[in-house]
Design a protein around this motif. Structure first.
Motif, PDB file in Angstrom:
ATOM      1  N   MET A 296      15.302  -3.320   3.590  1.00 60.06           N
ATOM      2  CA  MET A 296      15.112  -2.230   4.540  1.00 60.06           C
ATOM      3  C   MET A 296      13.819  -1.480   4.259  1.00 60.06           C
ATOM      4  O   MET A 296      13.084  -1.097   5.190  1.00 60.06           O
ATOM      5  CB  MET A 296      16.304  -1.262   4.489  1.00 60.06           C
ATOM      6  N   LEU A 297      13.502  -1.284   2.989  1.00 63.18           N
ATOM      7  CA  LEU A 297      12.269  -0.590   2.625  1.00 63.18           C
ATOM      8  C   LEU A 297      11.042  -1.394   3.048  1.00 63.18           C
ATOM      9  O   LEU A 297      10.089  -0.843   3.625  1.00 63.18           O
ATOM     10  CB  LEU A 297      12.249  -0.329   1.121  1.00 63.18           C
ATOM     11  N   LEU A 298      11.072  -2.701   2.789  1.00 65.88           N
ATOM     12  CA  LEU A 298       9.943  -3.561   3.163  1.00 65.88           C
ATOM     13  C   LEU A 298       9.774  -3.626   4.684  1.00 65.88           C
ATOM     14  O   LEU A 298       8.648  -3.574   5.195  1.00 65.88           O
ATOM     15  CB  LEU A 298      10.159  -4.965   2.597  1.00 65.88           C
ATOM     16  N   LEU A 299      10.887  -3.731   5.412  1.00 67.54           N
ATOM     17  CA  LEU A 299      10.807  -3.774   6.876  1.00 67.54           C
ATOM     18  C   LEU A 299      10.321  -2.453   7.438  1.00 67.54           C
ATOM     19  O   LEU A 299       9.573  -2.424   8.428  1.00 67.54           O
ATOM     20  CB  LEU A 299      12.179  -4.122   7.463  1.00 67.54           C
ATOM     21  N   SER A 300      10.720  -1.363   6.808  1.00 67.75           N
ATOM     22  CA  SER A 300      10.277  -0.042   7.255  1.00 67.75           C
ATOM     23  C   SER A 300       8.767   0.104   7.104  1.00 67.75           C
ATOM     24  O   SER A 300       8.087   0.639   7.993  1.00 67.75           O
ATOM     25  CB  SER A 300      10.988   1.039   6.439  1.00 67.75           C
ATOM     26  N   LEU A 305      10.346   1.567  12.339  1.00 65.81           N
ATOM     27  CA  LEU A 305      11.736   1.772  12.714  1.00 65.81           C
ATOM     28  C   LEU A 305      12.080   1.039  14.000  1.00 65.81           C
ATOM     29  O   LEU A 305      11.403   1.177  15.018  1.00 65.81           O
ATOM     30  CB  LEU A 305      12.007   3.276  12.892  1.00 65.81           C
ATOM     31  N   SER A 306      13.133   0.254  13.962  1.00 65.67           N
ATOM     32  CA  SER A 306      13.687  -0.395  15.149  1.00 65.67           C
ATOM     33  C   SER A 306      15.142  -0.718  14.864  1.00 65.67           C
ATOM     34  O   SER A 306      15.594  -0.669  13.716  1.00 65.67           O
ATOM     35  CB  SER A 306      12.916  -1.682  15.491  1.00 65.67           C
ATOM     36  N   ALA A 307      15.887  -1.060  15.909  1.00 67.00           N
ATOM     37  CA  ALA A 307      17.297  -1.426  15.719  1.00 67.00           C
ATOM     38  C   ALA A 307      17.411  -2.622  14.783  1.00 67.00           C
ATOM     39  O   ALA A 307      18.314  -2.679  13.928  1.00 67.00           O
ATOM     40  CB  ALA A 307      17.945  -1.734  17.062  1.00 67.00           C
ATOM     41  N   LEU A 308      16.505  -3.570  14.897  1.00 70.23           N
ATOM     42  CA  LEU A 308      16.552  -4.784  14.085  1.00 70.23           C
ATOM     43  C   LEU A 308      16.277  -4.488  12.617  1.00 70.23           C
ATOM     44  O   LEU A 308      16.967  -5.010  11.730  1.00 70.23           O
ATOM     45  CB  LEU A 308      15.537  -5.806  14.605  1.00 70.23           C
ATOM     46  N   THR A 309      15.267  -3.657  12.340  1.00 66.01           N
ATOM     47  CA  THR A 309      14.901  -3.383  10.939  1.00 66.01           C
ATOM     48  C   THR A 309      15.956  -2.530  10.224  1.00 66.01           C
ATOM     49  O   THR A 309      15.940  -2.419   9.002  1.00 66.01           O
ATOM     50  CB  THR A 309      13.536  -2.674  10.848  1.00 66.01           C
ATOM     51  N   VAL A 310      16.854  -1.923  10.993  1.00 63.51           N
ATOM     52  CA  VAL A 310      17.961  -1.178  10.388  1.00 63.51           C
ATOM     53  C   VAL A 310      19.211  -2.048  10.291  1.00 63.51           C
ATOM     54  O   VAL A 310      19.879  -2.098   9.253  1.00 63.51           O
ATOM     55  CB  VAL A 310      18.271   0.097  11.202  1.00 63.51           C
ATOM     56  N   LEU A 311      19.527  -2.757  11.368  1.00 67.91           N
ATOM     57  CA  LEU A 311      20.785  -3.513  11.420  1.00 67.91           C
ATOM     58  C   LEU A 311      20.822  -4.695  10.462  1.00 67.91           C
ATOM     59  O   LEU A 311      21.849  -4.950   9.824  1.00 67.91           O
ATOM     60  CB  LEU A 311      21.047  -4.003  12.848  1.00 67.91           C
ATOM     61  N   PRO A 313      19.304  -5.281   7.458  1.00 67.36           N
ATOM     62  CA  PRO A 313      19.657  -4.879   6.085  1.00 67.36           C
ATOM     63  C   PRO A 313      21.064  -4.307   5.978  1.00 67.36           C
ATOM     64  O   PRO A 313      21.758  -4.525   4.975  1.00 67.36           O
ATOM     65  CB  PRO A 313      18.607  -3.812   5.742  1.00 67.36           C
ATOM     66  N   MET A 314      21.511  -3.573   7.015  1.00 67.97           N
ATOM     67  CA  MET A 314      22.845  -2.967   6.944  1.00 67.97           C
ATOM     68  C   MET A 314      23.940  -4.021   6.974  1.00 67.97           C
ATOM     69  O   MET A 314      25.002  -3.827   6.374  1.00 67.97           O
ATOM     70  CB  MET A 314      23.041  -1.975   8.092  1.00 67.97           C
ATOM     71  N   ILE A 315      23.715  -5.115   7.653  1.00 65.28           N
ATOM     72  CA  ILE A 315      24.699  -6.203   7.650  1.00 65.28           C
ATOM     73  C   ILE A 315      24.844  -6.768   6.235  1.00 65.28           C
ATOM     74  O   ILE A 315      25.951  -7.009   5.748  1.00 65.28           O
ATOM     75  CB  ILE A 315      24.295  -7.299   8.652  1.00 65.28           C
ATOM     76  N   ILE A 316      23.693  -6.946   5.550  1.00 62.29           N
ATOM     77  CA  ILE A 316      23.722  -7.429   4.161  1.00 62.29           C
ATOM     78  C   ILE A 316      24.421  -6.403   3.268  1.00 62.29           C
ATOM     79  O   ILE A 316      25.255  -6.752   2.422  1.00 62.29           O
ATOM     80  CB  ILE A 316      22.296  -7.697   3.652  1.00 62.29           C
ATOM     81  N   CYS A 317      24.102  -5.120   3.452  1.00 63.54           N
ATOM     82  CA  CYS A 317      24.711  -4.051   2.669  1.00 63.54           C
ATOM     83  C   CYS A 317      26.224  -4.024   2.862  1.00 63.54           C
ATOM     84  O   CYS A 317      26.994  -3.885   1.894  1.00 63.54           O
ATOM     85  CB  CYS A 317      24.111  -2.708   3.072  1.00 63.54           C
ATOM     86  N   LEU A 369      14.533   8.749   7.908  1.00 60.55           N
ATOM     87  CA  LEU A 369      15.879   8.386   7.465  1.00 60.55           C
ATOM     88  C   LEU A 369      15.955   6.950   6.959  1.00 60.55           C
ATOM     89  O   LEU A 369      16.684   6.656   6.009  1.00 60.55           O
ATOM     90  CB  LEU A 369      16.874   8.585   8.614  1.00 60.55           C
ATOM     91  N   GLN A 370      15.197   6.048   7.590  1.00 55.56           N
ATOM     92  CA  GLN A 370      15.272   4.634   7.211  1.00 55.56           C
ATOM     93  C   GLN A 370      14.829   4.419   5.760  1.00 55.56           C
ATOM     94  O   GLN A 370      15.526   3.773   4.975  1.00 55.56           O
ATOM     95  CB  GLN A 370      14.421   3.792   8.156  1.00 55.56           C
ATOM     96  N   SER A 371      13.695   4.979   5.390  1.00 57.57           N
ATOM     97  CA  SER A 371      13.193   4.821   4.021  1.00 57.57           C
ATOM     98  C   SER A 371      14.099   5.530   3.015  1.00 57.57           C
ATOM     99  O   SER A 371      14.357   5.010   1.922  1.00 57.57           O
ATOM    100  CB  SER A 371      11.768   5.362   3.905  1.00 57.57           C
TER     101      SER A 371
END
Length: 407
Positions: A296-300, A305-311, A313-317, A369-371
């Motif tokens: 998530m940090l690297l994508l940020s 910020l986008s739905a993809l760059t949040v979702l 990593p969150m799926i993995i989490c 918030l993402q970072s």
């Protein structure tokens, strides 16, 4: 607790699973399903949305205080009576909320509902009572998976209920489910005190369990795994609706996609439970949370910020959370098997407080918030991995007791 005493038939096992899953579903209604109705509630009671938000916070406080008393009491007098009483009180509170015409009365009945909902803490104690060994671990995986799915679909469910039945809709469905749990518990559960339970007072019971480093360590690991999921749920409206300008419906659909991660995580956890040792499962789950924070940090940094760059990593989490949290909970509950009510209350309160504090701190960083979320995952997972290593350097109380019996 003696497994022989609580051995149950296949039919009763199915009834127990249905009861526990209904309790898990019921747990999302007082908070998550109600969220889409906040504007309607504010309009109905001629008050501000902030006042309605205060009622949600007050509910959380009420349920926390209630469960601190219910858990130890259930060790002394049994689970059934307290579960039935809790369900009855929560039904009275919910009915009062629906019938309220003034905000003050609504607030009062929300507290009554919260006091009754404190009995939800008994779900972990019932798992400890009625199941043993790998079956107990599998059921906890199922409960965590189901809880995540229910939380993910709850905004959509709340929107549907709001549209169909206005703000009382979630209370109507809560009452129906609470009645189901009441009847299921009345006809299924035996009215008896857990075997070998301590008759110590509540303060002494809590002092005893909280003084054990293995107990606290495993519950902290479970709390950290939960916090990573809970923090995302708390800040997700700010990310998707405020910063990405999604509509309520689009936000609900996004969380539905996120809910699929719990299904993946549940399957992975069941497979790993049959193949690797419990502590290795914890390490795998926490490592996935660490990986999700790093991604998530690297994508940020690279894509913004986008739905993809949040979702993604969150799926993995979430997969990591679903693997680590149930087995950490089982390890914690196994330390004091004859004080399952006290253990569940202490652990769930720790989980709730930890999740609330960390999510509140993350929420302070509204601009990025993402970072902040990514850095929190990295810090939390590293801390939990260190805790797991520390706990495994010393035998837990249950292992010492087993060694004494073998001698």
């Amino acid at each position: 607790m003696s497994n022989e005493k609580y051995a149950i038939s296949a039919k009763k096992r199915r009834s127990a699973v249905v009861l526990l899953m209904t309790m898990v579903l019921l747990g999302v209604f007082p908070l998550d399903v109600l969220l889409p109705s906040v504007p309607a509630l504010a309009n109905h009671f001629q008050t501000s949305p902030a006042d309605i938000a205060f009622s949600i916070s007050l509910f959380a406080i009420g349920i926390s205080v209630s469960q601190l008393l219910i858990g130890p009491l259930s060790d002394a007098i049994g689970r059934k009576g307290l579960l039935l009483a809790g369900m009855a009180v929560s039904i009275i509170g919910s009915t009062g909320c629906v019938l309220s015409t003034e905000y003050t009365w609504f607030l009062m009945f929300r507290v009554v509902q919260a006091v009754g909902c404190g009995c939800f803490v008994l779900s972990q104690a019932l798992v400890q009572d009625l199941f043993g060994g790998p079956e107990r671990d599998r059921l906890r995986i199922l409960m965590v998976t189901a809880s995540g799915i229910f939380i993910s679909v709850s905004p959509f469910m709340g929107s549907v209920l709001q549209q169909a039945l206005d703000w009382p809709g979630s209370f109507y469905l809560f009452i129906a489910l609470a009645v189901t749990v009441f009847l299921k518990a009345y006809f299924f559960l035996e009215d008896q005190r857990p075997a070998g339970a301590s008759r110590q007072n509540i303060i002494h019971s809590y002092r005893r369990v909280c003084a054990d480093l293995s107990f606290m360590g495993y519950w902290l690991i479970a709390a950290i795994a939960f916090t990573c999921h809970f923090s995302f749920i708390v800040v997700s409206p700010l990310i998707f609706m405020d910063q990405l300008q999604m509509s309520t419906f689009e936000f609900s659909l996004t969380l539905l996609i996120y809910g699929a991660a719990y299904i993946i995580g549940g399957i992975a956890a069941q497979v790993l439970a049959n193949r690797i040792a419990p502590n290795t499962q914890i390490v795998v789950g926490l490592s996935l949370i660490f990986l999700s924070g790093l991604l998530m940090l690297l994508l940020s940094i690279s894509l913004g910020l986008s739905a993809l760059t949040v979702l993604v990593p969150m799926i993995i989490c979430t997969v990591g959370t679903t693997i680590a949290r149930p087995i950490a909970t089982s390890k914690a509950m196994d330390v004091f098997p004859n004080n399952a009510g006290t253990s569940a209350s202490a652990g769930n309160t720790l989980v709730f407080i930890f999740g609330g504090l960390i999510s509140a701190l993350i929420n302070l960083s509204a601009s990025d918030l993402q970072s902040t979320l990514a850095l929190a995952f990295l810090l939390l997972s590293t801390t939990a991995l260190g805790l797991n290593a520390q706990v495994n350097r010393r035998p837990c109380r249950s292992e010492l007791a087993r060694d004494r019996r073998q001698r």
